[in-house]
Design a protein around this motif. Structure first.
Motif, PDB file in Angstrom:
ATOM      1  N   GLN A   1      31.226  28.650  25.544  1.00 55.39           N
ATOM      2  CA  GLN A   1      30.923  29.887  26.266  1.00 55.39           C
ATOM      3  C   GLN A   1      30.515  30.950  25.266  1.00 55.39           C
ATOM      4  OE1 GLN A   1      34.642  29.785  29.153  1.00 55.39           O
ATOM      5  NE2 GLN A   1      33.341  31.542  29.554  1.00 55.39           N
TER       6      GLN A   1
ATOM      7  N   VAL B   1      27.776  30.124  30.060  1.00 54.48           N
ATOM      8  CA  VAL B   1      28.221  28.848  29.513  1.00 54.48           C
ATOM      9  C   VAL B   1      27.043  28.303  28.708  1.00 54.48           C
ATOM     10  CG1 VAL B   1      28.956  26.511  30.094  1.00 54.48           C
ATOM     11  CG2 VAL B   1      29.773  28.454  31.448  1.00 54.48           C
TER      12      VAL B   1
ATOM     13  N   ASN C   1      28.857  21.225  30.668  1.00 55.35           N
ATOM     14  CA  ASN C   1      29.726  22.323  30.221  1.00 55.35           C
ATOM     15  C   ASN C   1      30.125  23.237  31.357  1.00 55.35           C
ATOM     16  OD1 ASN C   1      29.556  21.453  27.609  1.00 55.35           O
ATOM     17  ND2 ASN C   1      27.949  22.889  27.015  1.00 55.35           N
ATOM     18  N   SER C   2      29.158  23.563  32.214  1.00 50.86           N
ATOM     19  CA  SER C   2      29.440  24.549  33.263  1.00 50.86           C
ATOM     20  C   SER C   2      30.451  23.982  34.258  1.00 50.86           C
ATOM     21  CB  SER C   2      28.157  24.980  33.959  1.00 50.86           C
ATOM     22  OG  SER C   2      27.421  23.839  34.290  1.00 50.86           O
TER      23      SER C   2
ATOM     24  N   SER D   1      33.916  23.914  32.636  1.00 50.04           N
ATOM     25  CA  SER D   1      34.488  25.266  32.588  1.00 50.04           C
ATOM     26  C   SER D   1      34.983  25.690  33.962  1.00 50.04           C
ATOM     27  CB  SER D   1      33.441  26.268  32.105  1.00 50.04           C
ATOM     28  OG  SER D   1      33.131  26.022  30.770  1.00 50.04           O
TER      29      SER D   1
ATOM     30  N   LYS E   1      37.845  28.729  26.434  1.00 48.61           N
ATOM     31  CA  LYS E   1      37.893  30.188  26.322  1.00 48.61           C
ATOM     32  C   LYS E   1      38.913  30.715  27.332  1.00 48.61           C
ATOM     33  CE  LYS E   1      34.684  34.022  25.747  1.00 48.61           C
ATOM     34  NZ  LYS E   1      33.357  34.320  25.208  1.00 48.61           N
TER      35      LYS E   1
ATOM     36  N   LYS F   1      33.318  31.830  33.654  1.00 49.04           N
ATOM     37  CA  LYS F   1      32.168  32.214  32.829  1.00 49.04           C
ATOM     38  C   LYS F   1      32.112  33.719  32.570  1.00 49.04           C
ATOM     39  CE  LYS F   1      28.750  32.545  36.555  1.00 49.04           C
ATOM     40  NZ  LYS F   1      28.551  33.997  36.463  1.00 49.04           N
TER      41      LYS F   1
ATOM     42  N   HIS G   1      34.598  36.869  29.200  1.00 47.30           N
ATOM     43  CA  HIS G   1      34.506  37.415  27.841  1.00 47.30           C
ATOM     44  C   HIS G   1      35.178  38.789  27.731  1.00 47.30           C
ATOM     45  CE1 HIS G   1      32.913  37.682  23.757  1.00 47.30           C
ATOM     46  NE2 HIS G   1      32.669  38.953  24.030  1.00 47.30           N
TER      47      HIS G   1
END
Ligand SMILES: Cc1ncc(C[n+]2csc(CCOP(=O)(O)OP(=O)(O)O)c2C)c(N)n1
Ligand SMILES: [Mg+2]
Length: 789
Positions: free
Chosen positions: A206, A211, A261-262, A265, A337, A347, A350
């Motif tokens: 990420q 992502v 990946n997405s 996640s 993450k 996603k 952050h």
């Protein structure tokens, strides 16, 4: 796509003892808690006076809690140096707190004035930070150039070599690999055969917004391996590895390996139920998988499916300790993450912050009692005494100061002025350095030069001919051996004192940053000089800013510059760099016109970069040969040259006009002054060697309560007298001078670029030739008359 583990070809792993593992796991838990709490406290519990979100990165911090705990509490040795990914700052501060190197007060003031910094900062956080970070990618590249600096010092025996070299370690976010400077550095590192370098990639897939693309990361291993690095991939933790060995377990591995990946996640975020639904749908035909699913309730299934190696302390320790040689190594550590936090894998996490309820529930999970949030051992399963004992035994603890107090290098009282009646400042620089290279002056052993493929064209040739090019190995100068005539002698050896870089200017600044920190990092000072073309400062500007921010000390010689390199044309002409020189903290800018001024300033710079409160120095030089004044510089004049200005032609008391020039336009200013002096006999001609120092002094004078250098000079003129400023740079560089003593100013300068020509054509076109100065003088005088009568 999650890729298959390709284990590193490292040595046989040393198993961590159970005792150590238990302690490290407990400490990791505390590191995660403290980093999260620090951010929560700053955002929700501290008074907020301006309504701004304070921020901090709980998800990014959680992602590296295991990796950083393993490093700081077990793997790092006192000689190692680390760049921590910027948004893991809370983890870093929490670690230092547990090591007794950070105060609770500063943690409570995280991101507040004087508190622990939002991004680890050498200059603001102090001793514990080896490399500042903040602009992603630069800290990572910095470790590579620090490793080169360490090699430079060790191969020359400028530092003790009885102990092992330090490892230069970067803890990088995976999206940092998007930054071009990483690849520029990698290639340069390969050329120089760098060693003792670890890049630990927090591979949470990420970035800030998104992502990470599956395809992009397919190439990482190949890329590092192509550059001669060892790649160690830490993918699955012990729970998953055990599950894979169960009947049909390999289907689970294949499923995760193929999972985009997405999706991975999103399922991390959804938890056990989400995994179950997908695994049922895709793998229900395998009885072994059905058994695994039946054996795990939702919480256990979430634990299993998120058991990546980057969160598995034993796997991390095994991987780190297995590397015992000096080959550069990239660890790709799979992580999540926000691991362990409610927004893990989301996603948008952050900038996400846990709310009060989430934090309260997290505190209960962590068994941290109310009121004991800052306690180092509260809520941990192990007795406090055992943990305290463990912390005392950590290799980094009690290892003494991380920064060396390196002895100053004595600089000669003067540098010989290059002889010649007509010289350019660039040529003078080449000769000055060539003479130093030819001398046996002790300080010359500490000078290291570097240049991004413009060594010869910035006149470093004479120096390099004397001192040679640095290389780990002895390499002959083939052209010389083959008797091919050349002015350049390019023999390479560990004794060489010039580091030849490829064209990437960003690398130049990182290399200067590393050389410029040689004293505090490794114990012996270097006096680094980097040369490049002035307009290409912009190419490496962020790295220059980065170097200055960490208070690295170096001399930057930017040559040629301005439109004065006339036939070279557009894209090589610089306009705004003197303003950059003025605006860049930590950098003092000079633009001398004459060789004798340069000799004074260069000597001063060698001392300035060593002063505790000193700065780096930037010289903007020219290829234009101009007539040199015949004079001997006395101490007063030398002081004035360093202060930034002096009267080349003294004005009469209460003179009505002065022309102030800077740099290569000196001949035009002199010619204009000569003409003007016929009508206005007392007109002055002010030589400016540093708009930067003058401007700073003007502002500081206000605080000091005195008149300052510029005001003292300009009040020799009559109040409101006309003033023309001229230089081969943006007119704003000097236009502020009008405000110092209330002069009527007409600032000349260059505000466009992009034209080839000779100097007469270009100076005319951009309005900095003698006629333009005369016109400006007439206008300024008229305006002054109108305004002041
Ligand atoms: C040069 C630069 N551009 C943009 C940013 C803003 N920024 C901070 S973190 C980040 C994403 C980082 O992603 P990654 O490196 O993968 O870190 P993690 O996933 O661990 O948070 C960005 C774009 C920055 N700090 N520096
Ligand atoms: Mg990331």
């Amino acid at each position: 796509m999650l890729r298959t583990l390709e284990g590193g070809r490292a040595r046989k792993p040393r198993a961590a003892t159970n005792d150590k593992l238990e302690c490290l796991t407990a400490v990791e838990r505390k590191v995660l808690w403290l980093s999260t709490w620090m951010i929560h406290n700053a955002n929700h519990l501290r008074p907020n006076r301006d309504g701004l979100k304070v921020g901090g990165h709980q998800a990014s911090s959680a992602s590296v809690a295991t990796l950083m705990t393993a490093l700081y509490f077990d793997v790092l040795r006192p000689q190692d140096r680390v760049a921590v990914k910027p948004h893991a700052s809370p983890v870093f501060h929490a670690i230092q707190y547990l090591l007794g190197q950070q105060t609770r007060d500063k943690l409570e003031r995280f991101r507040g004035f004087g508190g622990a910094q939002s991004y680890p900062s050498r200059s603001k956080d102090g001793e514990t930070v080896d490399f500042s970070t903040g602009s992603v990618g630069l800290g990572v590249g910095m470790t590579l150039f620090a490793s080169l600096a360490q090699d430079y010092l060790r191969l020359k025996r400028l530092v003790p070599t009885d102990g092992p070299p330090g490892r230069m370690i970067a803890l990088a976010g995976d999206a940092e690999l998007d930054e071009g400077n990483i690849f520029e550095a990698l290639l340069e590192g390969w050329k120089h055969d760098v060693r003792n370098l670890w890049w630990v990639i927090d591979y949470n897939r990420q970035s800030l917004d998104a992502v990470v693309s599956d395809r992009l990361f397919g190439r990482i291993d190949a890329l590092f391996e192509m550059m001669g690095w060892r790649v160690v991939t830490l993918k699955y933790g012990r729970l998953l590895e055990a599950a894979f060995t169960r009947p049909d377990g390999h289907h689970l591995r294949e499923w995760i390996d193929a999972c985009p990946n997405s999706l991975y996640s999103a399922l991390v975020y959804k938890g056990g139920e989400g995994w179950r639904e997908h695994l049922h749908r895709d793998l229900n035909r395998y009885p072994g998988i059905r058994t695994i699913l039946d054996d795990h309730d939702d919480a256990a299934l979430q634990r299993l499916m998120t058991n990546l190696a980057g969160h598995d302390m034993a796997s991390v320790l095994t991987a780190f300790h297995a590397v015992e040689d000096d080959r550069p190594t990239c660890f790709i550590a799979y992580t999540i993450k926000g691991y362990g936090l409610p927004f893990a894998g989301h996603k948008d996490n952050h900038a996400g912050l846990m709310n009060q309820d989430q934090m309260a529930s997290f505190g209960r999970n962590m068994a941290v009692p109310d009121g004991a949030e800052w306690e180092p051992f509260a809520g941990l399963d192990l007795p406090a005494e055992r943990l305290a004992e463990f912390l005392e035994g950590v290799p980094l603890a009690g290892s003494g100061p991380r920064r060396h107090d390196a002895a100053a290098v004595a600089v000669p009282p003067s540098l010989p002025v290059p002889r010649g009646t007509r010289l350019s400042t660039q040529e003078a620089f080449g000769r000055l350095l060539g003479d130093i290279g030819a001398s046996d002056a002790a300080f010359a052993a500490h000078i290291v030069t570097t240049s991004p493929d413009v060594t010869v064209s910035t006149n470093l040739g004479p120096w390099v001919n004397r001192r040679g090019i640095f290389d780990r190995a002895e390499r002959a100068d083939t052209f010389r051996e083959e008797h091919v005539v050349s002015a350049q002698r390019w023999a390479m050896s560990p004794q060489g004192q010039h580091v030849e870089l490829g064209i990437a200017e960003s690398n130049l600044f990182l290399q200067l940053a590393a050389f410029g920190l040689a004293g505090p990092l490794f114990g012996t000072r270097l006096l680094p000089i980097g040369t490049l073309y002035d307009p290409f400062i912009k190419r490496g500007l962020d790295a220059l800013n980065y170097a200055c921010y960490q208070d690295a000390r170096f001399i930057l010689v930017a040559t040629p510059s301005g439109i004065t390199l006339a036939p070279e044309g557009g894209a090589h002409q610089s306009v705004g760099e003197p303003l950059t020189g003025m605006a860049q903290p930590g950098l003092t800018a000079f633009e001398p016109a004459y060789a004798d001024e340069l000799a004074v300033l260069l000597r001063w710079a060698f001392e300035e970069i060593q002063r505790e409160t000193g700065e780096s120095a930037y010289f903007r030089l020219s290829t234009r040969p101009i007539d040199q004044p015949r004079r001997k510089i006395d101490p007063d004049l030398a002081d004035a040259i360093v202060a930034g200005a002096y009267w080349l032609r003294e004005p009469a008391p209460n003179a009505e006009l002065a022309i102030a020039y800077c740099g290569a336009v000196a001949p035009e200013a002199l010619a204009a002054h000569q003409v003007v002096a016929e009508d206005i006999p007392g007109a002055g001609l002010l030589a400016i060697t540093s708009p930067d120092r003058l401007h700073r002094d003007w502002r500081a004078a206000g605080t000091r309560g005195d008149r300052g250098v510029a005001e003292r000079l300009l009040t020799r003129l009559r109040p409101g007298a006309a003033l023309v400023t001229v230089g081969d740079f943006h007119p704003a560089t000097l236009s502020w001078l009008g405000a110092v003593a209330g002069n009527t100013i007409v600032p000349l300068g260059v505000d466009r670029f992009g034209q080839s020509g000779d100097i007469p054509d270009l100076y005319r076109a951009y309005g900095i030739d003698t006629d333009a100065i005369l016109d400006a003088a007439a206008r300024a005088c008229l305006t002054a008359l109108r305004q002041t009568g």
